[in-house]
Design an enzyme around this catalytic site. Sequence first.
Site, PDB file in Angstrom:
ATOM      1  N   GLY A  31      14.520  30.271  15.179  1.00 50.46           N
ATOM      2  CA  GLY A  31      13.028  30.353  14.576  1.00 50.46           C
ATOM      3  C   GLY A  31      12.261  29.904  15.634  1.00 50.46           C
ATOM      4  CG  ASP A  33      14.150  24.974  18.992  1.00 50.23           C
ATOM      5  OD1 ASP A  33      13.622  24.806  19.927  1.00 50.23           O
ATOM      6  OD2 ASP A  33      15.053  24.173  18.443  1.00 50.23           O
ATOM      7  N   GLY A 118      10.973  27.132   7.575  1.00 51.64           N
ATOM      8  CA  GLY A 118      11.798  28.191   7.758  1.00 51.64           C
ATOM      9  C   GLY A 118      13.375  28.055   7.473  1.00 51.64           C
TER      10      GLY A 118
HETATM   11  N1  AR6 Z   1       5.507  31.076  16.035  1.00 50.82           N
HETATM   12  C1  AR6 Z   1       4.920  30.491  14.724  1.00 50.82           C
HETATM   13  N2  AR6 Z   1       5.632  29.971  13.835  1.00 50.82           N
HETATM   14  C2  AR6 Z   1       6.825  30.438  13.913  1.00 50.82           C
HETATM   15  C3  AR6 Z   1       7.516  31.353  14.939  1.00 50.82           C
HETATM   16  C4  AR6 Z   1       6.742  31.530  15.994  1.00 50.82           C
HETATM   17  N3  AR6 Z   1       6.891  32.235  16.755  1.00 50.82           N
HETATM   18  N4  AR6 Z   1       8.741  31.631  14.628  1.00 50.82           N
HETATM   19  C5  AR6 Z   1       8.816  31.039  13.400  1.00 50.82           C
HETATM   20  N5  AR6 Z   1       8.073  30.466  12.761  1.00 50.82           N
HETATM   21  P1  AR6 Z   1      11.820  27.363  11.508  1.00 50.82           P
HETATM   22  P2  AR6 Z   1      12.371  24.750  10.787  1.00 50.82           P
HETATM   23  C6  AR6 Z   1       7.642  29.799  11.607  1.00 50.82           C
HETATM   24  O1  AR6 Z   1      12.900  27.963  10.995  1.00 50.82           O
HETATM   25  O2  AR6 Z   1      12.332  25.153   9.014  1.00 50.82           O
HETATM   26  C7  AR6 Z   1      15.718  26.110  14.458  1.00 50.82           C
HETATM   27  O3  AR6 Z   1      17.015  26.664  14.574  1.00 50.82           O
HETATM   28  C8  AR6 Z   1       8.586  30.082  10.251  1.00 50.82           C
HETATM   29  O4  AR6 Z   1       8.357  31.457   9.824  1.00 50.82           O
HETATM   30  O5  AR6 Z   1      11.474  27.780  12.998  1.00 50.82           O
HETATM   31  O6  AR6 Z   1      11.792  23.355  10.949  1.00 50.82           O
HETATM   32  C9  AR6 Z   1      15.761  24.514  14.953  1.00 50.82           C
HETATM   33  O7  AR6 Z   1      16.501  24.490  16.112  1.00 50.82           O
HETATM   34  C10 AR6 Z   1       8.281  29.008   9.602  1.00 50.82           C
HETATM   35  O8  AR6 Z   1       7.378  29.106   8.886  1.00 50.82           O
HETATM   36  O9  AR6 Z   1      12.008  25.603  11.811  1.00 50.82           O
HETATM   37  C11 AR6 Z   1      16.280  23.822  13.928  1.00 50.82           C
HETATM   38  O10 AR6 Z   1      17.726  23.781  13.858  1.00 50.82           O
HETATM   39  C12 AR6 Z   1       8.097  27.701  10.562  1.00 50.82           C
HETATM   40  O11 AR6 Z   1       8.001  28.378  11.681  1.00 50.82           O
HETATM   41  C13 AR6 Z   1      15.770  24.402  12.685  1.00 50.82           C
HETATM   42  O12 AR6 Z   1      15.635  25.698  13.073  1.00 50.82           O
HETATM   43  C14 AR6 Z   1       9.462  26.870  10.731  1.00 50.82           C
HETATM   44  O13 AR6 Z   1      10.616  27.493  10.530  1.00 50.82           O
HETATM   45  C15 AR6 Z   1      14.537  24.168  12.232  1.00 50.82           C
HETATM   46  O14 AR6 Z   1      13.965  24.505  11.117  1.00 50.82           O
END
Ligand code: AR6
Length: 177
Positions: A31, A33, A118
């Site tokens: 994601g 991260d 996400g």
């Molecule tokens: N810019 C902005 N938002 C984004 C981007 C980006 N480049 N990429 C994804 N999103 P997530 P979580 C959005 O899954 O749910 C990781 O493996 C995405 O569409 O990134 O907090 C970490 O290491 C969603 O709306 O984070 C943890 O293990 C939002 O960012 C876990 O994922 C958050 O999605 C955290 O899960």
Amino acid sequence: MMISIIEGDITTQKVDAIVNAANSSLLGGGGVDGAIHRKAGPELVHECRLLGGCRTGEAKITGGYLLPAKYVIHTVGPVWNGGTMNEDALLASCYRNSFAIAREKGLRSIAFPAISTGIYRFPVERAANIVRDETLAFMKNPGSVSDIRFICFGRETCDIYRDVLADLTSDHEDIDH
Ligand code: AR6
């Protein structure tokens, strides 16, 4: 205070700090991260290793390395478990602690992704209402912070944020692809 909702990729934001939706190891993941670590380069994970992880709801700051942002504030959102595991309060605390670090550091601009919505499956509209409450609370004592951006990855999240945060935002048409 300028509050914007921007559809796009947080790693392109030229702000004092972008917030990372990390996991408790702080050593990277998928994601947002993964995107942040890829763009920042390997120095970021080296600094993260020194932090000894981060508990859910807490936040820690590092440099931004090769990112346009000066700093990354890493916070660990809750995994959604149906709402019975204190998820709302933990998500609120991610925003509260990230804002507090920005204020302590004297930062002016901060950009947030939609933390937990996400891979961690927190419902977006419920998360957006928490974002709204915490932003309103922070605005009573924002210190140096004058520019808050919510970066929505995809139309659906963006539309929900625009609905829920409508009366707080100064810019409704900003698109960054
Ligand atoms: N810019 C902005 N938002 C984004 C981007 C980006 N480049 N990429 C994804 N999103 P997530 P979580 C959005 O899954 O749910 C990781 O493996 C995405 O569409 O990134 O907090 C970490 O290491 C969603 O709306 O984070 C943890 O293990 C939002 O960012 C876990 O994922 C958050 O999605 C955290 O899960």
